[in-house]
Design a protein around this motif. Structure first.
Motif, PDB file in Angstrom:
ATOM      1  N   GLY A  40      85.695  61.220  72.500  1.00 19.12           N
ATOM      2  CA  GLY A  40      86.148  61.813  73.337  1.00 19.12           C
ATOM      3  C   GLY A  40      85.566  61.816  74.399  1.00 19.12           C
ATOM      4  O   GLY A  40      85.212  61.855  75.205  1.00 19.12           O
ATOM      5  N   ASP A  94      89.370  69.746  77.959  1.00 22.67           N
ATOM      6  CA  ASP A  94      90.573  69.392  76.745  1.00 22.67           C
ATOM      7  C   ASP A  94      91.566  68.784  77.614  1.00 22.67           C
ATOM      8  O   ASP A  94      91.450  67.337  76.448  1.00 22.67           O
ATOM      9  CB  ASP A  94      90.755  70.551  76.031  1.00 22.67           C
ATOM     10  CG  ASP A  94      89.659  71.449  75.451  1.00 22.67           C
ATOM     11  OD1 ASP A  94      88.598  70.822  75.402  1.00 22.67           O
ATOM     12  OD2 ASP A  94      90.601  72.643  75.312  1.00 22.67           O
ATOM     13  N   GLN A  95      91.520  69.002  78.250  1.00 23.29           N
ATOM     14  CA  GLN A  95      92.425  67.971  78.756  1.00 23.29           C
ATOM     15  C   GLN A  95      92.157  66.118  79.241  1.00 23.29           C
ATOM     16  O   GLN A  95      92.872  65.024  79.005  1.00 23.29           O
ATOM     17  CB  GLN A  95      93.122  68.012  80.245  1.00 23.29           C
ATOM     18  CG  GLN A  95      93.986  68.860  79.946  1.00 23.29           C
ATOM     19  CD  GLN A  95      94.409  69.749  81.582  1.00 23.29           C
ATOM     20  OE1 GLN A  95      93.860  69.089  82.315  1.00 23.29           O
ATOM     21  NE2 GLN A  95      95.265  70.712  81.486  1.00 23.29           N
ATOM     22  N   SER A  98      91.614  64.904  75.653  1.00 20.41           N
ATOM     23  CA  SER A  98      93.059  64.292  74.754  1.00 20.41           C
ATOM     24  C   SER A  98      93.144  62.797  74.991  1.00 20.41           C
ATOM     25  O   SER A  98      93.686  61.880  74.538  1.00 20.41           O
ATOM     26  CB  SER A  98      93.753  65.236  75.228  1.00 20.41           C
ATOM     27  OG  SER A  98      94.366  64.624  74.734  1.00 20.41           O
ATOM     28  N   ARG A 101      91.830  60.522  73.963  1.00 18.94           N
ATOM     29  CA  ARG A 101      90.859  59.928  72.656  1.00 18.94           C
ATOM     30  C   ARG A 101      92.504  59.257  72.515  1.00 18.94           C
ATOM     31  O   ARG A 101      92.596  58.112  71.248  1.00 18.94           O
ATOM     32  CB  ARG A 101      91.438  61.520  71.533  1.00 18.94           C
ATOM     33  CG  ARG A 101      90.603  62.402  71.315  1.00 18.94           C
ATOM     34  CD  ARG A 101      89.893  61.778  70.781  1.00 18.94           C
ATOM     35  NE  ARG A 101      90.299  61.351  69.494  1.00 18.94           N
ATOM     36  CZ  ARG A 101      90.150  62.171  68.206  1.00 18.94           C
ATOM     37  NH1 ARG A 101      89.714  63.640  68.771  1.00 18.94           N
ATOM     38  NH2 ARG A 101      90.994  62.086  67.424  1.00 18.94           N
ATOM     39  N   LYS A 102      93.024  58.968  72.935  1.00 15.85           N
ATOM     40  CA  LYS A 102      94.938  58.383  72.930  1.00 15.85           C
ATOM     41  C   LYS A 102      94.753  57.351  73.029  1.00 15.85           C
ATOM     42  O   LYS A 102      95.087  55.583  72.753  1.00 15.85           O
ATOM     43  CB  LYS A 102      95.599  59.023  74.539  1.00 15.85           C
ATOM     44  CG  LYS A 102      96.174  60.171  74.295  1.00 15.85           C
ATOM     45  CD  LYS A 102      97.180  60.523  75.530  1.00 15.85           C
ATOM     46  CE  LYS A 102      98.215  61.709  74.936  1.00 15.85           C
ATOM     47  NZ  LYS A 102      98.567  62.283  76.400  1.00 15.85           N
TER      48      LYS A 102
END
Length: 473
Positions: A40, A94-95, A98, A101-102
């Motif tokens: 991340g 967290d957004q 995320s 992480r994609k």
């Protein structure tokens, strides 16, 4: 032991590692990306993004102090709900994580969670498996510096790696370290209503080297919370459960300490000693900044892992360079960008190009502007700070700048662009400056520089001087 043969192994999935991966995937499918489990990026998880979310909340609440001046009443009824502020920070964090992480979705077995160790210049061991590769890219990132005795404080010790995980924060916090992180977080916490005391071992704060800009920053911060610089702080547990912090001159008792002593490369157990290249006292090899190669090896060390320029945009550049060279796309050396660092305290702090401490005073001219008198800054209740621009004596080539100023981040980008294009003072003065804008402060500093240079032609608009009134400058 199971062994695979690959083109490239990337150790670390932070900004630098992902930038390298982007270039590698264009040219090879025979690679592996290894991360120790903190997928991340430092920037998204614990650095740039959550800290800015905290700072924005703090600044929004702080603005209530100007409401009465603007004729807006009722500010005294507002309060900062710190748990709610931190909850929003985590939602945004967290957004962002995320989204990062994609970038590694679809890698399958090529994305490996585990601790990597280099066991030979062409071999990495992870999870009991060996991966042989023509080239290795080390992008292991950094971690907060925490003196070992401080760890005995337990949950009374904060770092930026865990600050945003706290559901609430104590009423009294000492911030030890007044670099970029310390200056930003200390001011943000103070603006949220926490009783903050800041300590810095150096007289200089926020990465500055120009004494006059530094003095302006400290004066501004001290209007909001105590700042003690120039002596190292000693931290110890008090008998009543609080924490005692002293620098030999001042002493405070607080509920928690935020360690903001900088970050260091994550190198423990990595195995750089197996590369066959000399290591310095910090366990790092010599890194060529134009190729990111460690000595004459086929290993590249990028991002925070090399401790050269621990900034997100620099990490992205270094990963890009290493990814291209390691994948065989190019062999040339890269010209690096103009140095640029920004600290998001208020006023914003920036260093562009060559620092004041890197200059020879006999060869340099200085143009200065103080924002206390600028019309737009006064309208916005932001009339504080100073900008100092450095240019080569005689020719006026822009060399660098240090500043603590409103809209400082934007001024810094303008100056970085000018330096990247090797513009002179007169070149930049030929550009339009709209009125009324904070950027006009830059024009005033440039005009002071121009007054120390040979004059330009009377038919050259670079010679357009000040009229002499705050309302129209």
């Amino acid at each position: 032991m199971d062994e695979a043969i690959l083109d490239i192994v990337v150790i670390g999935a932070g900004t630098a590692g992902l930038a390298a991966l982007r270039e590698i995937r264009k040219r090879s499918e025979r690679f592996a990306l290894i991360d120790d489990g903190k997928w991340g990026t430092t920037c998204a998880r614990v650095g740039c993004m959550p800290s800015k979310a905290l700072i924005e909340a703090a600044n929004a609440f702080h603005r209530r102090r100007d409401f009465d001046t603007f004729g807006i009443r009722g500010a005294e009824s507002l309060r900062a709900d710190v748990p709610a502020v931190l909850a929003r920070v985590r939602v945004l964090r967290d957004q962002f994580v995320s989204g990062v992480r994609k970038l590694t979705d679809g890698l399958g077995e090529r994305a490996i969670t585990g601790h990597a160790r280099i066991v030979a210049p062409d071999c990495v061991e992870v999870n009991g498996r060996r991966l042989r590769a023509r080239r290795i890219i080390v992008a292991t990132g950094s971690e907060p510096v925490v003196p070992p005795p401080w760890r005995a404080l337990g949950d009374r010790l904060l770092t930026t790696d865990d600050l945003f995980e706290r559901v609430d924060l104590p009423a009294r916090i000492a911030v030890v370290g007044m670099g970029a992180v310390g200056a930003e977080i200390a001011q943000a916490l103070s603006r949220l209503g926490i009783e903050v005391t800041a300590f810095g071992s150096s007289e200089l704060a926020a990465g500055l080297s120009d004494p006059q800009v530094n003095a302006a920053l400290l004066a501004s911060l001290r209007q909001e919370f105590p700042v003690h610089v120039g002596a190292p702080a000693v931290v110890s547990a008090a008998d009543d459960g609080s924490v005692r912090v002293s620098n030999g001159r001042q002493e405070v008792q607080v509920d928690a300490v935020l360690a903001a002593l900088g970050r260091r490369p994550v190198l423990a157990g990595l195995g750089l000693e197996t590369l066959g290249v000399a290591l310095d006292e910090n366990g790092l090899p010599s890194i060529d900044p134009t190729t990111m190669r460690a000595g004459a090896s086929q290993v590249f060390v990028v991002g925070d892992a090399n401790a050269q320029a621990p900034l997100q945009h620099e990490a992205a550049d270094e990963g890009h360079i290493a990814g291209l060279i390691a994948s065989g796309a190019v062999t040339r050396r890269f010209r690096r960008r103009v140095p640029l660092s920004i600290v998001f305290c208020d006023p914003e702090v920036a260093v562009v190009g060559r620092r004041f401490s890197q200059l020879d005073a006999s060869d340099v001219l200085v143009g200065e502007y103080r924002f206390e008198r600028q019309g737009r800054a006064r309208i916005e209740q932001r009339a504080r700070g100073v900008l100092r621009v450095y240019a080569a004596r005689g020719i006026g080539l822009l060399l660098g700048a240090e500043l603590c100023a409103p809209a400082g981040a934007h001024l810094a980008h303008l100056l970085a662009l000018a330096m990247e294009r090797t513009l002179t003072v007169h070149d930049l003065l030929r550009m339009p400056f709209y009125h009324p804008m904070l950027e006009e402060g830059l024009r005033s500093a440039l005009r002071e520089l121009a007054s120390q240079l040979p004059p330009c032609s009377e038919s050259d608009l670079a010679g357009c001087g000040p009229i002499g009134a705050d309302a129209i400058e």
